[in-house]
Design an enzyme around this catalytic site. Structure first.
Site, PDB file in Angstrom:
ATOM      1  NE  ARG A 146      36.394  40.109  42.552  1.00  0.00           N
ATOM      2  CZ  ARG A 146      35.432  39.169  41.946  1.00  0.00           C
ATOM      3  NH1 ARG A 146      35.868  37.952  41.819  1.00  0.00           N
ATOM      4  NH2 ARG A 146      34.196  39.364  42.169  1.00  0.00           N
TER       5      ARG A 146
ATOM      6  CE  LYS B 200      37.717  33.583  38.541  1.00  0.00           C
ATOM      7  NZ  LYS B 200      38.334  34.664  37.743  1.00  0.00           N
TER       8      LYS B 200
END
Length: 281
Positions: A260, A226
């Site tokens: 995740r 991210k």
């Protein structure tokens, strides 16, 4: 003393989270921030599912809509076209797979569970489709409750908090109460790294991740590649694996029970090293 839930009931199969689990991401989308379009074509998608399962993924999270900053909410029919063949194909080839459906639409959740999915992962906490909470209660499957300020289209336009950890915690307390009242038994808490948060907000949340244990639900950390990693290291998502692994270890130390990830093998290795570290202590 409160205890964090350590099992999930996935279609009658009790899945233990005593050992942290890895959830592999499979995006059936042309525009996701890291792997958009990478696994287009059924064979390519099935190859990736098999690879992630072999590498040790406990769950496969299948999504048909990008939730990157600025992404539009797609219509239900288009989403169903992307995800249902992938779920049915996965269940046919790998029938023991525990599939999570990543969707904001109650109808997609319902049809995905009918096709073989056993977890619903909703970034919107029912704010986009008000039928999501009642639908999940009816389906009687685990639900991933995520915090997001705003919607994907504008969530990164000046996100503001007075105290991000406290405000996210207050949000979870309220939403968990609603879901429990509807009879939802198995909840997973996702603080929503990158969803309506600045870099500073994300790191504050990560530092205080352990406080969410009071909700008595497993914590999921979605950190993989991210912008909170890329912007600090000045790299693009393709070069953010090392930073991802570093933050995965922090998340595990802070109490995360599910990672995740895009890169299953490396995340599984991180879990093994974390376990060794805990044994030494």
């Amino acid at each position: 003393m409160r205890f964090q839930q350590t099992t999930l009931n996935c279609n009658g199969q009790l899945v233990s989270l005593e050992r942290p689990a890895v959830m592999g991401i499979l995006n059936a989308t042309p525009d996701s921030f890291f792997d958009g379009g990478k696994y287009q074509g059924f064979d390519g998608q099935m190859f990736q599912v098999e690879k992630m399962l072999k590498e040790g993924a406990t769950f496969i999270d299948i999504g048909g809509m990008s939730s990157r900053p600025g992404a539009e909410i797609i219509d239900v029919e288009e989403e169903l076209k992307r995800v249902i063949p992938l779920i049915t194909g996965t269940m046919k080839r790998f029938p023991e797979t525990l599939i999570s459906i990543d969707t904001v639409h109650a109808m997609v959740a319902e049809k995905a569970v009918a096709a073989g999915a056993c977890i619903v992962n909703d970034i919107s906490a029912s704010s986009i489709d008000a039928e999501m909470y009642p639908t999940v209660a009816k389906l009687d499957v685990p639900y991933i409750l995520m915090h997001m300020q705003g919607r994907p289209q504008q969530m990164q336009v000046n996100p503001t908090y007075e105290n991000v950890a406290l405000e996210v915690l207050d949000f979870f307390i309220a939403e968990v109460g609603k879901l429990r009242a509807l009879g939802v038994k198995d909840l997973i808490i996702d603080p929503g790294f990158g969803f309506g948060k600045t870099i500073a907000h994300n790191y504050q949340l990560l530092t205080h991740l352990h406080t969410f244990k009071m909700l008595e639900a497993p914590i999921l950390a979605g950190l993989s590649r991210k912008s909170m990693i890329c912007k600090v290291l000045k790299v693009n998502p393709s070069n953010a694996l090392n930073g991802t692994t570093a933050l995965h270890m922090v998340a595990l130390q802070q109490g995360a029970k599910i990672l995740r990830v895009h890169d299953v093998e490396e995340a599984v290795q991180c879990v093994r090293l974390f376990e060794q570290l805990m044994m030494a202590g």
